[in-house]
Design a protein around this motif. Structure first.
Motif, PDB file in Angstrom:
ATOM      1  N   UNK A   8       0.829  -1.210   0.000  1.00  0.00           N
ATOM      2  CA  UNK A   8       0.000   0.000   0.000  1.00  0.00           C
ATOM      3  C   UNK A   8       0.864   1.262   0.000  1.00  0.00           C
ATOM      4  N   UNK A   9       0.390   2.274  -0.718  1.00  0.00           N
ATOM      5  CA  UNK A   9       0.938   3.641  -0.723  1.00  0.00           C
ATOM      6  C   UNK A   9       2.443   3.637  -0.990  1.00  0.00           C
ATOM      7  N   UNK A  10       3.267   4.123  -0.034  1.00  0.00           N
ATOM      8  CA  UNK A  10       4.690   4.298  -0.351  1.00  0.00           C
ATOM      9  C   UNK A  10       5.423   2.979  -0.617  1.00  0.00           C
ATOM     10  N   UNK A  46      10.252  -2.205   9.824  1.00  0.00           N
ATOM     11  CA  UNK A  46      10.624  -1.555  11.080  1.00  0.00           C
ATOM     12  C   UNK A  46       9.374  -1.279  11.913  1.00  0.00           C
ATOM     13  N   UNK A  47       9.511  -0.385  12.894  1.00  0.00           N
ATOM     14  CA  UNK A  47       8.373  -0.173  13.802  1.00  0.00           C
ATOM     15  C   UNK A  47       7.235   0.624  13.161  1.00  0.00           C
ATOM     16  N   UNK A  48       7.399   1.022  11.904  1.00  0.00           N
ATOM     17  CA  UNK A  48       6.267   1.694  11.259  1.00  0.00           C
ATOM     18  C   UNK A  48       5.503   0.748  10.331  1.00  0.00           C
ATOM     19  N   UNK A  50       3.299  -2.531   9.047  1.00  0.00           N
ATOM     20  CA  UNK A  50       2.257  -3.456   9.495  1.00  0.00           C
ATOM     21  C   UNK A  50       2.036  -4.470   8.378  1.00  0.00           C
ATOM     22  N   UNK A  52      -0.405  -7.805   7.342  1.00  0.00           N
ATOM     23  CA  UNK A  52      -1.577  -8.617   7.693  1.00  0.00           C
ATOM     24  C   UNK A  52      -1.781  -9.710   6.646  1.00  0.00           C
ATOM     25  N   UNK A  57      -4.737  -9.974  11.636  1.00  0.00           N
ATOM     26  CA  UNK A  57      -3.496  -9.861  12.393  1.00  0.00           C
ATOM     27  C   UNK A  57      -3.007 -11.273  12.718  1.00  0.00           C
ATOM     28  N   UNK A  71      -0.612  -8.390   2.927  1.00  0.00           N
ATOM     29  CA  UNK A  71      -0.633  -6.942   2.673  1.00  0.00           C
ATOM     30  C   UNK A  71       0.300  -6.229   3.640  1.00  0.00           C
ATOM     31  N   UNK A  73       1.829  -2.229   4.833  1.00  0.00           N
ATOM     32  CA  UNK A  73       1.803  -0.766   4.730  1.00  0.00           C
ATOM     33  C   UNK A  73       2.588  -0.181   5.896  1.00  0.00           C
ATOM     34  N   UNK A  74       2.845   1.108   5.830  1.00  0.00           N
ATOM     35  CA  UNK A  74       3.525   1.740   6.967  1.00  0.00           C
ATOM     36  C   UNK A  74       2.707   2.923   7.458  1.00  0.00           C
ATOM     37  N   UNK A  75       2.808   3.161   8.756  1.00  0.00           N
ATOM     38  CA  UNK A  75       2.031   4.253   9.354  1.00  0.00           C
ATOM     39  C   UNK A  75       2.815   4.861  10.507  1.00  0.00           C
ATOM     40  N   UNK A  76       2.706   6.183  10.656  1.00  0.00           N
ATOM     41  CA  UNK A  76       3.297   6.844  11.831  1.00  0.00           C
ATOM     42  C   UNK A  76       2.213   7.407  12.741  1.00  0.00           C
ATOM     43  N   UNK A  77       0.974   7.360  12.250  1.00  0.00           N
ATOM     44  CA  UNK A  77      -0.133   7.891  13.056  1.00  0.00           C
ATOM     45  C   UNK A  77      -1.419   7.263  12.568  1.00  0.00           C
TER      46      UNK A  77
ATOM     47  N   UNK B 236       3.846   8.056   4.624  1.00  0.00           N
ATOM     48  CA  UNK B 236       2.606   8.155   3.847  1.00  0.00           C
ATOM     49  C   UNK B 236       1.819   9.413   4.186  1.00  0.00           C
ATOM     50  N   UNK B 240       0.895  11.263   0.911  1.00  0.00           N
ATOM     51  CA  UNK B 240      -0.505  11.141   0.475  1.00  0.00           C
ATOM     52  C   UNK B 240      -1.497  11.833   1.415  1.00  0.00           C
ATOM     53  N   UNK B 455      -5.173   3.628  16.209  1.00  0.00           N
ATOM     54  CA  UNK B 455      -3.707   3.715  16.203  1.00  0.00           C
ATOM     55  C   UNK B 455      -3.113   2.313  16.387  1.00  0.00           C
TER      56      UNK B 455
END
Ligand code: SF4
Lengths: 79, 607
Positions: A8-10, A46-48, A50, A52, A57, A71, A73-77, B236, B240, B455
């Motif tokens: 996903x995304x980046x 890394x810790x960003x 995820x 699945x 999960x 799948x 993806x990465x997320x910071x928030x 992201x 985005x 989160x």
């Protein structure tokens, strides 16, 4: 066996050219785990990040079955 | 005193009397600032049973101690009042530039009480405060109002205002600042409209001195550097904006689709962040001094949906987009612009139209009543409805009351997906159980901003939790509610706070945040003390709810009795009864959700 990987995304930039809408089908040997499958792609685990399996999960060592979708993806928030 | 001005501006709109008040330093410390101070004043100054649109309601704008400091994302303010949509509490957050300018007036907080007999705006240039006629901008949309008021005050000023929706007391009316930023939820714009207060214009140079400016600068630089490391890896949120999220929630099967009839949307690719970036993105736009910069300036260059503005953000995509079954990105983007221009919350607007679409498809509301067909996916009908809602024309008057009242009026309350009469944001709680507990117990009705446990359940920040289980969710929800209360009181943005100023090792413990509070205020807080203060604020909000008669913590029919039909969470409902008793126990509340005498005593609250 054939499985799908969706990035996903980046992470999408790391997909091969044959990918469609962020998803690629790949052939992996029996016994391949979620971790093995995602490690084939050059994304920073890394810790960003995820990961699945079929939207669920799971443990990264879970062995894959024919037709599974992994799948990442990465997320910071949150959103 | 440092960090806080300890000064409040009070404007009585009935008498036009303007007064300045000092804040008791003990109250300042115990209630932190922002959302915390605001509930302290609201609770003491108004009868919670009063009609939210009457002069008895009090409208509070509140900045936190970290607003207008070097702290990255120290650019927020809170609007706190009684909500006309929920009949409970409203506390809506916004960033942009206005909040920083507001703090620079020399006041931490503005209190608006009473009701003007004619349209006015309040211009605050430091301690010079004028209540001026707004007759010439009444009826005008947000961008034009903002331009006119800046032209007649100062280009250096910043404007928070309502559009036609707020003037017309549409219950999903927002207060917009800097044109495109919104204190969106719970109908705060209608409260402003009921007081005939069109706008608040702020400017000044009165930053409060910091207790330890050098230390604060260093810690802020360190925090920005931490953000920079993530940005460099390719965040992201920077690339985005929040528009990358539909792909995530669609994967998990929790993307609200067609009024929550489904959890996955077949056309997500057409309306996600990648499509937006390829088609309409001009550039990313940050709130003041934000290193993350998640806002998007976009333009639909031509065609019937031509326009320019900000968005859509995730919550708009999941409401006006997937919620309504709409897959036309240009139309969805236009719908977002219209909501900003009329001053409306996109979530409640979108999900109310979604409920009407379902009722139309099921034959509960006829084409004659609506004035046109309104099936899911009809983006032109959706756009037509937004205008009717802002002006409360025809069927728009029914829609302007929100989905709860709409569904009830037409005899099908089971269609409304609301908690405390407020529409759900973009996470279907059947596949995100903690979010279910959050929506049910939230002090302001369904909202992710009350303590976004997505989160952990969705994004794995700081750790990934299984969203389908109920184990540990009571503790998770309490922890996030208290943490978000703290962030909202301090004046930071939640997008920054959880990852960068809470420590992951101790499960979102506010180590760096409390240090920032100390460098700013000199209050000498321990992390335990700021968390306790946040819990104090949360419990006082709860007491306001109880006194307002909004006591039931529950979820709508669809969430408790209609299993998700598709996606990874197929077959799930929210198992609220498994989480609620444990949650009450952890909170120190009785079996009805009322804080016990012991709890209130422990928190130093009136009992
Ligand atoms: S992260 Fe986004 S919403 Fe938060 S302060 Fe920065 S630009 Fe504004």
């Amino acid at each position: 066996m054939m499985i799908h990987v969706k990035l996903i995304a980046n992470y999408r930039d790391q997909l091969p050219p044959e990918a469609k809408n962020g998803v690629v089908e790949i052939d992996v040997p029996d016994g391949t785990s979620v971790y093995d499958a995602i490690s084939r792609f050059d994304i920073p685990l890394d810790d960003t990040s995820v990961i699945v399996l079929n939207g669920l999960t799971v443990d990264m060592n879970t062995p894959l079955k024919e037709g599974d979708m992994v799948t990442a993806f990465s997320a910071i928030a949150g959103g | 005193m440092y960090g806080w001005h300890l000064k409040i501006l009070r404007v009585n709109l009935t008498t036009k009397k303007v007064t300045q008040e000092d804040v008791d330093p003990k109250i300042a410390r115990d209630y932190l600032g922002g959302r915390g101070w605001a509930i302290h004043y609201l609770y003491n100054e108004m009868d919670p049973m009063a009609d939210a649109l009457s002069p008895e309601n009090v409208l509070i704008f509140a900045t936190g101690p970290l607003t207008a400091t070097p702290a990255p994302t120290g650019n927020r303010y809170m609007v706190v009042t009684k909500s006309p949509l929920t009949g409970a509490l409203a506390h809506s957050n916004s960033g942009g530039e206005f909040p920083t300018w507001m703090k620079r007036t020399g006041f931490d907080m503005f209190i608006f009480e009473g009701k003007s007999s004619e349209p006015v705006y309040v211009y605050i240039n430091e301690y010079q405060v004028e209540v001026r006629s707004a007759a010439h901008v009444w009826g005008k949309e947000v961008p034009e109002t903002t331009d006119i008021l800046k032209a007649e005050t100062s280009n250096e000023a910043r404007v928070a205002c309502i559009g036609p929706a707020g003037e017309n007391l549409t219950l999903m009316a927002a207060i917009m600042n800097d044109k495109n930023r919104a204190a969106a939820r719970s109908g705060v714009g209608a409260v402003m409209g009921s007081k005939k207060l069109k706008a608040v214009v702020a400017m000044g140079n009165k930053n409060p001195p910091l207790h330890n400016p050098e230390g604060m600068r260093e810690l802020s630089v360190t925090t920005s550097k931490d953000v920079g490391v993530d940005i460099k890896k390719g965040s992201n949120l920077r690339i985005y904006g929040t528009a990358y999220v539909p792909q995530v929630t669609n994967t998990l099967g929790i993307l609200p689709t067609r009024n929550f009839l489904q959890g996955t949307f077949e056309h997500t690719d057409k309306i996600d962040g990648i499509a937006l970036k390829e088609q309409f993105l001009i550039k990313h736009v940050p709130c003041y001094r934000c290193p993350i910069s998640c806002g998007r300036l976009t333009e639909v260059p031509d065609g019937p949906y031509k326009g320019k503005g900000e968005g859509p953000e995730y919550e708009t995509i999941s409401s006006l987009g997937t919620g309504c079954g709409v897959s036309n990105l240009a139309a969805l983007t236009k719908a977002n612009y219209l909501c900003n221009e009329y001053g409306m919350d996109t979530i409640t607007t979108g999900m109310t139209i979604a409920a009407a679409m379902e009722m139309y498809e099921k034959g509960y509301i006829s084409e004659e009543i609506i004035g046109m067909p309104l099936p899911f996916g009809d983006h032109d009908a959706m756009i037509a409805m937004i205008k009717k809602m802002a002006y409360r024309e025809g069927f728009g008057n029914d829609l302007a009351q929100g989905s709860y009242r709409l569904a009830e009026k037409y005899g099908h309350p089971e269609i409304a997906v609301t908690a405390r009469k407020q529409e759900f944001p973009g996470y279907d709680p059947r596949g995100s159980q903690g979010m279910g507990l959050l929506y049910a117990t939230s002090n302001k009705g369904a909202s992710h901003m009350e303590g976004d446990v997505a989160y952990e359940e969705v994004f794995g920040v700081p750790v990934k939790e299984n969203p389908l289980t109920t184990d540990g969710k009571a503790e998770l929800v309490k922890r996030f509610e208290d943490s978000f209360t703290l962030i909202d009181s301090a004046g930071l943005c939640v997008f920054l706070a959880i990852r960068y100023v809470f420590s992951k090792e101790r499960m979102v413990w506010p180590e760096r945040l409390s240090e920032m509070m100390n460098l700013t205020t000199g209050a000498g807080y321990t992390p335990e003390e700021v968390m306790l203060a946040a819990e104090r604020v949360y419990n006082l909000e709860r007491m306001f709810l109880i006194k307002a008669g909004s006591t039931e913590d529950t979820l709508p029919h669809r969430m408790l009795h209609e299993p998700l039909p598709d996606g990874p969470a197929k077959g799930m409902v929210v198992q609220l009864d498994k989480m609620l008793p444990e949650f009450y126990k952890l909170r120190g509340w009785d079996e009805k959700g009322v804080p016990t005498k012991e709890k209130l005593q422990e928190l130093g609250l009136p009992h």
